[in-house]
Scaffold this active site. Structure first.
Site, PDB file in Angstrom:
ATOM      1  N   ASP B 192     -59.412  51.342  39.314  1.00  9.02           N
ATOM      2  CA  ASP B 192     -60.771  51.705  38.889  1.00  9.02           C
ATOM      3  C   ASP B 192     -60.851  53.221  38.780  1.00  9.02           C
ATOM      4  O   ASP B 192     -60.912  53.913  39.787  1.00  9.02           O
ATOM      5  CB  ASP B 192     -61.806  51.213  39.916  1.00  9.02           C
ATOM      6  CG  ASP B 192     -61.928  49.691  39.918  1.00  9.02           C
ATOM      7  OD1 ASP B 192     -60.982  49.029  39.479  1.00  9.02           O
ATOM      8  OD2 ASP B 192     -62.971  49.188  40.372  1.00  9.02           O
ATOM      9  N   LYS B 255     -67.032  49.662  33.825  1.00 13.10           N
ATOM     10  CA  LYS B 255     -67.729  49.429  35.079  1.00 13.10           C
ATOM     11  C   LYS B 255     -68.911  50.377  35.154  1.00 13.10           C
ATOM     12  O   LYS B 255     -68.819  51.522  34.700  1.00 13.10           O
ATOM     13  CB  LYS B 255     -66.742  49.678  36.215  1.00 13.10           C
ATOM     14  CG  LYS B 255     -67.285  49.544  37.607  1.00 13.10           C
ATOM     15  CD  LYS B 255     -66.133  49.677  38.628  1.00 13.10           C
ATOM     16  CE  LYS B 255     -66.647  49.876  40.025  1.00 13.10           C
ATOM     17  NZ  LYS B 255     -65.582  50.056  41.007  1.00 13.10           N
ATOM     18  N   LYS B 291     -67.962  45.115  34.573  1.00 14.62           N
ATOM     19  CA  LYS B 291     -68.078  45.073  36.025  1.00 14.62           C
ATOM     20  C   LYS B 291     -69.268  45.907  36.495  1.00 14.62           C
ATOM     21  O   LYS B 291     -69.202  47.126  36.470  1.00 14.62           O
ATOM     22  CB  LYS B 291     -66.787  45.596  36.671  1.00 14.62           C
ATOM     23  CG  LYS B 291     -66.876  45.653  38.196  1.00 14.62           C
ATOM     24  CD  LYS B 291     -65.565  46.072  38.831  1.00 14.62           C
ATOM     25  CE  LYS B 291     -65.747  46.291  40.331  1.00 14.62           C
ATOM     26  NZ  LYS B 291     -64.536  46.803  40.977  1.00 14.62           N
TER      27      LYS B 291
END
Lengths: 822, 402
Positions: B192, B255, B291
């Site tokens: 991430d 995300k 996400k």
């Protein structure tokens, strides 16, 4: 695919378990659908409205004077669930005597209700709001069950708005003595609803009426129990039983209600053709008529828009059970493909089903709406249009899928016809200017939204659209404080905000409206023939001779008929000749006024005021001549002087008043302002009264010009010469075509103006027969008319000549919503 | 077209209200949990600034949509339980605090393997379906602990690591890239990364694209989730543009936030990102995952997120390959909710195993059948329904032919 339509479960195992545990209302369960086939949440919601219907033994009458009225020997109609078709209750159909009883009850209640101080009325309205709050679940389940609309919209949209309406109007009632001084309630109001309009439309209209002190009789279509429930809730408050009476009956009872003596105003919500017919029927009858017609909306999507959000706007406008009608969608060519793809993708995610299911976007609206949509789509397809429907719904299903029609040939009837629910008709445009022309080219003008991220473009389009409500980058927002209404064929009745209140008020001291209907008026021949005029003796009078000719397009011209009309003075001697105008001259005048309109609308109020003040000065310069003309027509010297003086004052007063027009509203739940604009009516025709030949002419003219209208005037028939004197100044001072003055036979000119399709509003001050004809003829393009019904007015009184009524009538409102945020 | 576009293989989740929910793949008896993605990482696209140059997002309209969408699809009772279990399979179980040690990482991994109490699952008859969270997410320095703990537990749940100067991203590019490489070396299979907000706020889209391209390269076989830190991007238009750039540069997921900003995952932001994902799919045929992270604490919230994704993108995105929820405390609330609604297992299995009904509700015959017309559907709509994988360009061509 049109997802869903699956809430009910045919699965026996599952359903069986479910149904077993749920007790059903006694003695009703068996008549209803087999309960085991409905899922739990729906079944739960079903019980409440059914229990209420049971309290009426499934037998609904009318709610009059705080009591249920169930007369015998009446026809009845079944009230059906639009989806299963099962019979929920039986509704009695009213007859004329029931209407009479309701109007009587309302009339009696009016005595008390209108005499109350505003604060007490406010209190009562707030109690009703509380009452709705207490029983809101019953209200929304009943509405959704009966109409088939998605319960979510009723629960989250309509019911809170109904409460908000009551609260807002309670405040208005509280401040009435202060803010609305000089106005009084009209009396008994009749409200006629057609089946496509929900109980919310009723709330929009009864709230202001009740707030200002009127009492209401509502005629609802058969089989609509929600208004009856509301009336019962209001009646159970106890104190003022007769202020809200609801009767259900066929549309044919509308004229009966409207022509009851005592009914002062009738508001009609329904289809355009029905409204037109009602307008004709009610010509000359006592009640004033307010029309709120059609339900089509318009959405303009430019290339500078956030397309995904605009697609949600389309969903809100047509496929969310929020609005009653369809949508006309204008898409800029450069984003056409992209938008169509997104629309189709979005349509596939819409979920239809039984309205009481909370997760449903679209319910069913009953057989009538289904057939209407079906016919429209079939017609469109036969004319070569592309029809996209997400999902396949069998033709015998009560549901109609969301439908997107495109590539409709421009000349086909479907292009002009009103788009029904739940159809969206998409058509492309190239430039914003073209979009504006297309949008303003439709005969309807209720609401529209503009989607563009460019502020300048959005405002340009928002100001340019001829509709009642414009939303910028949003669609379908409503609020009690914002006036909602329309123009053109959508009728000119307003609800909400200050405009909604004025609908049910009249200047204090106005006599009650009585019927002045004349049986022997022949609409076909009224004013058709022009009486021939011959030379009428020696012309004696002051030099120079009176002006001869018609003021059209900025200069005097000879009438098309090339004949003239003698004008006699008070002694019966010939005073002079004026031109004998006819249909051809009216045509020319209206055309000239149309050409002058854009220029005059574009002027700032300040510039308009300057011109009006200049005209006032010119008028004063002519004082001597005008006084002598008036004197010759039998006015006392003193009165003549007063009239000229007052005329100059009116011009100045309206000039000054032109400065302050619309204002900005701040609405709860919306970031950003709502502009309440006052826009000109367009080309306004004014037939001036015989009394006060100069003052009435100038008052009407000044009010119209100050609000940005261009006018075609017919001056006083008996004494047109002072007005014509003034025309010489107007020809010199004002832009060409702004003011057009046509003299001649008044009945004939009235006929030409009233039947003219490009005249956008008409004020008539003359005979009773003329008034009746004007009301009848206005049904053609549904132009707003204002008639004096044959009663002379005191133009020297402040309330009449310069009153706020004149200001209200001279412009129309537009609400422009500007949500903001980044 | 990349390997990710596997529309036909993806399991379909049924309707939101009362429809049967098909068994999610990760819950399927035959489809035991495989390690995260069943496919190769995304190939980057060439930078195409025309995709973002004209875009303008209208914030008030998006806010309205966000408000509506939360109330529009509610699920109740056994469907709710089924949806909650489904939500568990999307969770990236996360701990990102300064005081993480190997012991709490171990507990976290155990929780990821057994997200719901065994006895509860037994009542629901779901105990042997291999229900786990989608991944665990930790700081780079804790990756080793997590990998070891999961190996000890004998499962293949992927380990995700934050990287690139998390959460601010204000370190040198060189160290940020090195951070990724080290995390991958330690055994993280999902990275991430946070983007450099400076580049967004100053409009340096090419530079942003290049940076994410380098991240992508540094990840190698590992999957790249790009954190946009939407709370610090200033406007929804910037969120859309940053999403597009991140996808073009080859992110497997985009995300919402790090969970460390003041504003975390919100619905308006999510709507804009989901629309960007759909636009990117339409333009390239590549499916990018989504996400949301930060601030998702209650079971009710998680259901709203699921329905949001289902509404905006469709069922094919409701799989751990394409949808994750980054959360630390959500799981315990879901467990509590499932615990509070004890349902008999036959009900729940009936939800999972019920097939699509043959007679749909709308086919109920209530009006007389008057004509024999078939359900109407123009040729084009039938065509597009039959060929959902085709791109828009193909579709328009077909329309012209027809």
């Amino acid at each position: 695919m049109f997802m869903g339509y699956f809430p009910s479960v045919q699965d026996k195992n599952w359903g069986g378990q479910r149904g077993a545990g749920v007790p059903l209302p006694k003695d009703s369960g068996q008549k209803l659908s087999s309960p085991s086939c409905l899922p739990d949440p729906i079944l739960n919601s079903l019980r409440l409205p059914q229990a209420w219907l049971d309290t009426q033994d499934r037998h609904l009458g009318h709610y009059v004077n705080g009591k249920w009225l169930k007369p015998e020997h009446r026809n009845s109609v079944p009230c059906q669930d639009p989806i299963t078709g099962e019979r929920l209750a039986i509704c009695l159909q009213a007859q004329a005597e029931d209407v009479v009883a309701a109007v009587e009850a309302a009339g009696t209640a009016f005595e008390n209700w209108s005499g109350l101080p505003g604060a007490s009325r406010a209190q009562h309205l707030l109690r009703l709001a509380k009452m709705i709050q207490k029983h809101q679940r019953l209200l929304w389940t009943l509405e959704s069950l009966v109409t088939g609309r998605a319960v979510r919209e009723v629960r989250d949209g309509d019911v809170p708005l109904a409460q908000q309406l009551l609260q807002y109007h309670a405040v208005q009632a509280y401040t009435q003595e202060e803010v609305l001084a000089g106005w009084e309630p009209m009396g008994v109001i009749g409200l006629i609803l057609s089946p496509t309009f929900s109980f919310l439309e009723m709330m929009w209209r009864i709230c202001p009426a009740l707030a200002v002190g009127c009492t209401v009789v509502v005629l609802v279509p058969p089989a609509s129990p929600t208004p009856l429930l509301l009336a019962q809730l209001a009646g159970e408050l106890g104190s003022f039983p007769g202020i809200l009476n609801v009767i259900s009956g066929p549309a044919s009872l509308g004229p009966v209600l409207a022509s009851q003596p005592g009914v002062q105003k009738v508001t009609f919500c329904g289809a355009i053709e029905e409204g037109r017919a009602l307008r004709r029927t009610l010509a000359g009858k006592g009640a004033e008529l307010g029309l709120a017609l059609g339900a089509e909306s318009l959405l303009m999507l430019t290339e500078a828009a956030d397309v995904d959000s605009a697609v949600e706007g389309v969903v809100d406008a047509a496929w969310s059970d929020r609005s009653a009608g369809g949508l006309r969608l204008l898409i800029q060519e450069s984003v056409w493909d992209e938008t169509m793809r997104r629309l189709q993708e979005r349509m596939a995610r819409l979920r239809g089903g039984r309205g009481l299911d909370g997760a449903v976007d679209m319910g069913a609206r009953g057989a009538a709406a289904h057939d209407l949509a079906q016919r429209y789509v079939r017609e469109a397809r036969s004319q070569g249009a592309q029809v996209f429907q997400a999902g396949a719904v069998p033709s015998d299903s009560p549901f109609f899928p969301p439908t997107l029609v495109s590539d409709l040939p421009p000349a086909s009837p479907c292009t002009q016809a009103e788009v029904p629910w739940p159809v969206v008709v998409a058509s492309p445009f190239r430039t914003a200017k073209e979009a504006l022309a297309v949008a303003n080219g439709t005969p309807r003008g209720a609401s529209a939204s503009v989607w563009s991220e460019r502020l300048g473009q959005a405002l340009e389009l928002g100001y340019g659209l001829r509709v009642g409500t414009v939303w910028i980058n949003a669609h379908g927002l409503r609020n009690a404080e914002v006036p909602t209404g329309g123009c053109k064929e959508s009728g000119s009745s307003w609800s909400g905000g200050p405009d909604g209140l004025y609908e049910y008020l009249r200047p204090s001291g106005t006599p009650a409206r009585l019927s002045y209907f004349s049986e022997n008026l022949n609409y076909g021949t009224f004013g058709l023939a022009v009486p021939s005029t011959l030379p009428a003796g020696p012309e004696i009078g002051p030099s120079p001779a009176t002006p001869y000719g018609l003021l059209i397009g900025g200069h005097f011209q000879a009438p098309g008929a090339r004949s003239s009309r003698p004008i006699q003075d008070a002694q019966g001697n010939l005073h002079g000749y004026v031109a004998e105008g006819g249909a051809k001259d009216i045509r020319g005048a209206v055309e000239a006024a149309h050409q002058a309109a854009p220029g005059w609308v574009g002027q700032s109020p300040g510039a308009r005021a300057t011109l009006l003040w200049a005209l006032a000065t010119a008028l004063e310069r002519r004082e001597a001549a005008l006084t002598s003309r008036l004197e010759r027509h039998g006015t006392e010297l003193k009165d003549a002087k007063v009239e000229v003086e007052l005329s100059a004052r009116q011009l100045r007063a309206w000039g000054a008043r032109a400065q302050a027009q619309g204002h900005v509203l701040q609405v709860a739940g919306l970031k950003g302002p709502v502009l309440r604009l006052r826009e000109p009516l367009g080309v306004l025709a004014i037939v001036c009264p015989d009394e006060w030949p100069l003052l009435a002419f100038v008052s009407l003219l000044a009010a119209a010009l100050a609000h940005g209208n261009t006018v075609v005037l017919v001056p006083s028939g008996a004494c047109p010469i002072p007005a014509l004197e003034l025309c010489q100044d107007m020809a010199a001072l004002l832009p060409a075509g702004l003011v057009n003055v046509v003299t001649g036979d008044r009945d004939h000119l009235t006929r030409c103006l009233a039947l003219h399709q490009d005249v956008q509003a008409l004020w008539y001050f003359g005979s009773a027969q003329g008034s009746q004809f004007v009301e009848w003829a206005s049904a053609g393009n549904l132009k707003p008319v204002w008639v004096n019904r044959g009663c002379p007015w005191a133009w020297d009184q402040e309330a009449k000549g310069a009153g706020r009524e004149l200001g209200l009538r001279a412009a129309r409102t537009k609400a422009l919503w500007l949500p903001m945020g980044d | 077209m990349s390997a990710r576009n596997r529309g036909t293989e993806l399991d379909q989740v049924g309707g939101a209200t009362e429809e049967g929910v098909d068994l999610p793949s990760s819950l399927h008896p035959t489809g035991m949990h495989t390690s995260g993605f069943g496919c190769f990482p995304m190939e980057p696209e060439a930078l195409n600034l025309s995709w973002i140059s004209k875009m303008q997002v209208n914030q008030p309209a998006v806010l309205r949509r966000a408000q509506q969408i939360q109330a529009r699809r509610t699920v109740k009772k056994e469907w709710q339980a089924a949806w909650l279990l489904k939500a568990v399979t999307f969770i990236d179980l996360t701990t990102l605090s300064g005081d993480d040690t190997s012991s709490n990482i171990q507990r976290l991994c155990y929780k990821a393997k057994y997200p719901i109490r065994e006895d509860l699952l037994k009542t629901l008859n779901m105990h042997d379906k291999g229900l786990t969270t989608a991944a665990v997410c930790v700081y780079p320095a804790r990756v080793c602990d997590a990998v070891r703990a999961l190996k000890a537990a004998g499962c293949t749940i992927p380990v995700a690591s934050v990287a690139t100067g998390f959460p601010a991203g204000q370190t040198h590019l060189k160290t940020r890239l090195e951070e990724i490489r080290l995390a991958v070396e330690d055994g993280a299979t999902e990275i991430d990364v946070v983007i450099n907000r400076t580049l967004v706020l100053t409009g340096q889209w090419e530079a942003l694209y290049d940076e994410i391209r380098q991240f992508r390269k540094a990840c190698g076989e590992a999957h790249l989730k790009t954190i946009l830190a939407t709370g610090e991007l200033g406007s929804l238009t910037n969120v859309y543009k940053a999403s597009m750039i991140a996808m073009m540069a080859g992110s497997d997921f985009i995300k919402t936030s790090t969970g460390k900003e003041t504003v975390n995952a919100t619905f308006p932001v999510a709507i804009v990102m989901l629309r960007a994902i759909r636009d990117f799919f339409w333009k390239t045929g590549n499916k990018v995952g989504f996400k949301p992270a930060g601030g998702i604490r209650s079971a009710k919230d998680s259901l709203a997120w699921l329905s949001l994704v289902k509404e905006e993108l469709g069922d094919e995105w409701l799989t751990p390959d394409l949808f994750r929820i980054g959360a630390s405390t959500l799981l315990s609330d879901i467990e509590r909710q499932v615990c509070n609604n004890p349902l008999s297992w036959d009900k729940l299995t009936s939800v999972f195993l019920r097939k699509k009904r043959k007679i749909p509700y709308w086919a109920m015959r209530t009006r007389e059948k008057t004509s024999s017309d078939l359900p109407h559907c123009t040729q084009t709509s039938a065509f597009i329904q039959a060929n959902p994988h085709l791109k828009w360009a193909d579709w328009t061509r077909e329309r012209e032919c027809a």
